[in-house]
Design a protein around this motif. Structure first.
Motif, PDB file in Angstrom:
ATOM      1  N   LYS A 183      -1.590  -5.399  -7.583  1.00  0.00           N
ATOM      2  CA  LYS A 183      -2.517  -6.106  -7.382  1.00  0.00           C
ATOM      3  C   LYS A 183      -2.669  -5.180  -6.718  1.00  0.00           C
ATOM      4  CE  LYS A 183       0.002  -8.942  -3.746  1.00  0.00           C
ATOM      5  NZ  LYS A 183      -0.128 -10.921  -3.065  1.00  0.00           N
ATOM      6  N   GLU A 184      -4.338  -5.502  -6.092  1.00  0.00           N
ATOM      7  CA  GLU A 184      -4.961  -4.869  -4.854  1.00  0.00           C
ATOM      8  C   GLU A 184      -3.742  -4.113  -3.508  1.00  0.00           C
ATOM      9  OE1 GLU A 184      -9.119  -4.222  -2.468  1.00  0.00           O
ATOM     10  OE2 GLU A 184      -8.592  -5.625  -4.184  1.00  0.00           O
ATOM     11  N   GLY A 185      -3.579  -3.087  -3.361  1.00  0.00           N
ATOM     12  CA  GLY A 185      -3.261  -2.722  -1.961  1.00  0.00           C
ATOM     13  C   GLY A 185      -1.206  -3.032  -2.447  1.00  0.00           C
ATOM     14  N   SER A 211      -5.769   8.518 -10.172  1.00  0.00           N
ATOM     15  CA  SER A 211      -6.315   8.350 -11.077  1.00  0.00           C
ATOM     16  C   SER A 211      -5.779   7.816 -12.617  1.00  0.00           C
ATOM     17  CB  SER A 211      -7.964   7.395 -11.781  1.00  0.00           C
ATOM     18  OG  SER A 211      -8.232   6.412 -12.362  1.00  0.00           O
ATOM     19  N   CYS A 215      -1.742   0.363  -6.816  1.00  0.00           N
ATOM     20  CA  CYS A 215      -3.258  -0.392  -7.330  1.00  0.00           C
ATOM     21  C   CYS A 215      -4.534  -0.156  -6.824  1.00  0.00           C
ATOM     22  CB  CYS A 215      -2.601  -2.337  -7.718  1.00  0.00           C
ATOM     23  SG  CYS A 215      -4.483  -3.266  -8.017  1.00  0.00           S
ATOM     24  N   GLY A 216      -5.451   0.345  -7.093  1.00  0.00           N
ATOM     25  CA  GLY A 216      -6.853   0.237  -6.212  1.00  0.00           C
ATOM     26  C   GLY A 216      -7.024  -0.639  -5.888  1.00  0.00           C
ATOM     27  N   ASP A 217      -8.387  -0.532  -5.776  1.00  0.00           N
ATOM     28  CA  ASP A 217      -9.775  -0.994  -5.317  1.00  0.00           C
ATOM     29  C   ASP A 217      -9.750  -2.568  -6.498  1.00  0.00           C
ATOM     30  OD1 ASP A 217     -10.941  -0.006  -6.789  1.00  0.00           O
ATOM     31  OD2 ASP A 217     -12.300   0.506  -4.705  1.00  0.00           O
ATOM     32  N   LYS A 218      -9.524  -1.955  -7.470  1.00  0.00           N
ATOM     33  CA  LYS A 218      -9.716  -2.971  -8.817  1.00  0.00           C
ATOM     34  C   LYS A 218      -8.766  -3.641  -9.023  1.00  0.00           C
ATOM     35  CE  LYS A 218     -13.870  -0.064 -10.322  1.00  0.00           C
ATOM     36  NZ  LYS A 218     -14.974   0.101 -11.471  1.00  0.00           N
ATOM     37  N   ALA A 219      -8.627  -4.682  -8.816  1.00  0.00           N
ATOM     38  CA  ALA A 219      -7.153  -5.329  -8.982  1.00  0.00           C
ATOM     39  C   ALA A 219      -7.087  -5.755 -11.003  1.00  0.00           C
ATOM     40  CB  ALA A 219      -6.984  -6.804  -8.167  1.00  0.00           C
ATOM     41  N   CYS A 236      -4.636  -3.451 -12.822  1.00  0.00           N
ATOM     42  CA  CYS A 236      -3.463  -3.385 -12.581  1.00  0.00           C
ATOM     43  C   CYS A 236      -2.223  -4.199 -13.083  1.00  0.00           C
ATOM     44  CB  CYS A 236      -3.351  -3.977 -11.082  1.00  0.00           C
ATOM     45  SG  CYS A 236      -4.624  -1.856 -10.350  1.00  0.00           S
TER      46      CYS A 236
END
Length: 305
Positions: A201-203, A244, A282-286, A289
């Motif tokens: 998930k994000e982070g 990416s 995981c980037g800012d778009k969960a 991911c």
């Protein structure tokens, strides 16, 4: 002519020494009776030892000669000589000659046999020395050279000529941060224990720290599955900016079918000799991911397979 007589006839008949045999009254003695026998010439030749005086008589042919006057050849066995005479010595030498020749022949054969044995022993020891040398004239030199080239224990272990295989790891062995978990209920994982990690998930992130022997370009490969949709995660190495990486549905699985979506992707990175930090996050778009990872490994250079 004798003393006191200048005539032609000697006194006392034939014998000029007849007066030596007269008795005291002047009559001739018995030994001197020979004087009345006719005179024989003084020049008559007689055999040596044939003449006898007085009562001695010439031995008859059937009488055996006196051993005192007989030659050794006339004695019994005289043809062979006395115990120390030439005849016995000659016979002894004749008897000893065959034995002497036999002894010399045996001695010569013994010498020849000893020479043959000596030559055979020399060849045998020579072959033995050649067998103890390994039949290779350079064997001892090679052995000495090997001792000189032996590594010194203080120098540490010898370096391997072949390159060590590059590191690889199961996803379940990575260090997980902020959310990912280990699972194993989806079939098809290629990890040794059939496990994988998911729940990004994000982070959240998974950290891998491989150790390599030299700096250079490398490719990070990741095995994964997606639920029939294309996904995307961030890949970074050390202090470089995140890259990416596409985690697409290359397997063509139906939406929601995690078991059919197992495949692999890659990202090009620059690594240094020693320990490196490779981060998958995981980037800012969960929503991008939803990925389950089973394995991660390195290949040298920037490659695609």
């Amino acid at each position: 002519m004798t003393a006191g007589n200048n005539g032609t006839n000697p006194p006392e008949g034939d014998d000029p020494f007849g007066y030596l045999y007269r008795s005291e009254n002047g009559a001739p003695s018995a030994q001197g009776q020979q004087a009345n026998s006719p005179r024989r010439s003084y020049n008559e030749v007689r055999a040596v030892g044939d003449r006898r005086y007085g009562q001695q008589q010439r031995p008859q042919p059937d009488q055996s000669p006196s051993p005192y006057y007989a030659a050794p050849e006339t004695q019994p066995g005289g043809g062979q000589g006395g115990s120390g005479g030439p005849g016995r010595r000659a016979a002894g030498r004749a008897n000893q000659e065959p034995a002497r020749r036999n002894g010399l022949l045996i001695g010569a054969l013994a010498v020849v046999g000893a020479v043959i044995l000596g030559v055979g022993a020399a060849f045998a020891f020579s072959d033995s020395d050649d067998d103890k040398a390994g039949a290779d004239p350079g064997a001892s030199e090679s052995a000495d050279a090997g001792q000189d080239d032996a590594p010194d224990p203080d120098d540490g272990p010898p370096e391997e000529d072949e390159e060590r295989p590059l590191p690889q790891e199961n996803g379940s062995s990575l260090r997980l941060e902020n959310g990912p978990v280990v699972a194993g209920d989806v079939e098809g994982s290629r990890a040794k224990d059939g496990s994988y990690i998911h729940g990004f998930k994000e982070g959240s992130a998974a950290l891998w720290q491989p150790e390599i022997e030299e700096d250079g370009e490398y490719t990070v490969f990741v095995g994964y599955t997606v639920p029939g949709k294309d996904m995307s995660l961030q890949v970074s190495a050390n202090d470089a900016s995140p890259y990416s990486a596409r985690f697409s549905n290359y397997a063509g699985a139906e939406e929601g079918d995690w078991a059919k979506g197992w495949t692999q992707t890659f990202a090009w990175v620059e690594l240094k000799k020693g320990t490196n930090d490779i981060r998958i996050a995981c980037g800012d778009k969960a929503e991008q991911c939803s990925v389950a990872m089973d394995r991660i490994w390195l290949e040298k250079g920037h490659v695609k397979k």
